[in-house]
Design a protein around this motif. Structure first.
Motif, PDB file in Angstrom:
ATOM      1  N   GLN A 142       0.852  -1.174   0.000  1.00 24.88           N
ATOM      2  CA  GLN A 142       0.000   0.000   0.000  1.00 24.88           C
ATOM      3  C   GLN A 142       0.893   1.232   0.000  1.00 24.88           C
ATOM      4  O   GLN A 142       1.986   1.194   0.557  1.00 24.88           O
ATOM      5  CB  GLN A 142      -0.904   0.021   1.222  1.00 24.88           C
ATOM      6  CG  GLN A 142      -1.923  -1.084   1.224  1.00 24.88           C
ATOM      7  CD  GLN A 142      -2.851  -1.001   2.421  1.00 24.88           C
ATOM      8  OE1 GLN A 142      -2.777  -0.085   3.226  1.00 24.88           O
ATOM      9  NE2 GLN A 142      -3.733  -1.965   2.533  1.00 24.88           N
ATOM     10  N   THR A 156      -1.150   8.396  -1.875  1.00 28.97           N
ATOM     11  CA  THR A 156      -1.359   8.999  -3.192  1.00 28.97           C
ATOM     12  C   THR A 156      -1.261  10.511  -3.167  1.00 28.97           C
ATOM     13  O   THR A 156      -1.404  11.148  -4.201  1.00 28.97           O
ATOM     14  CB  THR A 156      -2.751   8.629  -3.740  1.00 28.97           C
ATOM     15  OG1 THR A 156      -3.738   9.154  -2.862  1.00 28.97           O
ATOM     16  CG2 THR A 156      -2.914   7.130  -3.887  1.00 28.97           C
ATOM     17  N   GLY A 159      -3.230   4.005  -2.567  1.00 28.50           N
ATOM     18  CA  GLY A 159      -3.034   3.062  -3.647  1.00 28.50           C
ATOM     19  C   GLY A 159      -2.526   1.743  -3.110  1.00 28.50           C
ATOM     20  O   GLY A 159      -1.987   1.664  -2.007  1.00 28.50           O
ATOM     21  N   CYS A 160      -2.719   0.703  -3.879  1.00 31.00           N
ATOM     22  CA  CYS A 160      -2.166  -0.592  -3.494  1.00 31.00           C
ATOM     23  C   CYS A 160      -1.911  -1.417  -4.753  1.00 31.00           C
ATOM     24  O   CYS A 160      -2.480  -1.172  -5.810  1.00 31.00           O
ATOM     25  CB  CYS A 160      -3.072  -1.335  -2.516  1.00 31.00           C
ATOM     26  SG  CYS A 160      -4.669  -1.787  -3.163  1.00 31.00           S
ATOM     27  N   PHE A 161      -1.000  -2.362  -4.606  1.00 28.94           N
ATOM     28  CA  PHE A 161      -0.752  -3.354  -5.642  1.00 28.94           C
ATOM     29  C   PHE A 161      -1.387  -4.651  -5.186  1.00 28.94           C
ATOM     30  O   PHE A 161      -1.192  -5.090  -4.050  1.00 28.94           O
ATOM     31  CB  PHE A 161       0.747  -3.549  -5.879  1.00 28.94           C
ATOM     32  CG  PHE A 161       1.406  -2.378  -6.522  1.00 28.94           C
ATOM     33  CD1 PHE A 161       1.183  -2.091  -7.856  1.00 28.94           C
ATOM     34  CD2 PHE A 161       2.257  -1.570  -5.803  1.00 28.94           C
ATOM     35  CE1 PHE A 161       1.794  -1.000  -8.461  1.00 28.94           C
ATOM     36  CE2 PHE A 161       2.874  -0.481  -6.394  1.00 28.94           C
ATOM     37  CZ  PHE A 161       2.636  -0.201  -7.729  1.00 28.94           C
ATOM     38  N   THR A 215       0.520  -8.240 -11.499  1.00 28.53           N
ATOM     39  CA  THR A 215      -0.057  -7.413 -10.431  1.00 28.53           C
ATOM     40  C   THR A 215      -0.939  -6.320 -11.026  1.00 28.53           C
ATOM     41  O   THR A 215      -0.790  -5.941 -12.195  1.00 28.53           O
ATOM     42  CB  THR A 215       1.043  -6.773  -9.569  1.00 28.53           C
ATOM     43  OG1 THR A 215       1.860  -5.962 -10.400  1.00 28.53           O
ATOM     44  CG2 THR A 215       1.882  -7.814  -8.873  1.00 28.53           C
ATOM     45  N   SER A 269      -2.568  -2.340 -10.073  1.00 26.54           N
ATOM     46  CA  SER A 269      -2.591  -1.208  -9.159  1.00 26.54           C
ATOM     47  C   SER A 269      -4.035  -0.793  -8.978  1.00 26.54           C
ATOM     48  O   SER A 269      -4.847  -0.887  -9.902  1.00 26.54           O
ATOM     49  CB  SER A 269      -1.732  -0.060  -9.685  1.00 26.54           C
ATOM     50  OG  SER A 269      -2.237   0.392 -10.909  1.00 26.54           O
ATOM     51  N   THR A 301      -6.742   1.961  -6.625  1.00 26.39           N
ATOM     52  CA  THR A 301      -6.933   3.084  -5.705  1.00 26.39           C
ATOM     53  C   THR A 301      -8.142   2.789  -4.833  1.00 26.39           C
ATOM     54  O   THR A 301      -9.186   2.377  -5.337  1.00 26.39           O
ATOM     55  CB  THR A 301      -7.155   4.379  -6.485  1.00 26.39           C
ATOM     56  OG1 THR A 301      -6.066   4.594  -7.350  1.00 26.39           O
ATOM     57  CG2 THR A 301      -7.292   5.555  -5.549  1.00 26.39           C
TER      58      THR A 301
END
Length: 50
Positions: A15, A18, A25-27, A42, A44, A46
């Motif tokens: 995480q 932003t 944000g996170c992957f 992966t 991305s 939000t």
């Protein structure tokens, strides 16, 4: 239903902030892809902080 599928099939890798106080944000990666170390798959994403 979609939220359940997301949490069931995907796991967060990281995480990150932003610059907004309302979003981060996170992957994400699929469980099978993580097990097979396919990090090129992966996503991305939000998310809201609420």
């Amino acid at each position: 239903m979609e939220k359940y599928r997301l949490t069931r099939e995907w796991v967060p890798l990281a995480q990150f902030p932003t610059g907004s106080q309302y979003h981060y944000g996170c992957f994400l990666i699929g469980r099978d892809d993580l097990a097979d170390k396919r990090f090129d798959r992966t996503l991305s994403f939000t998310m809201f902080t609420e």
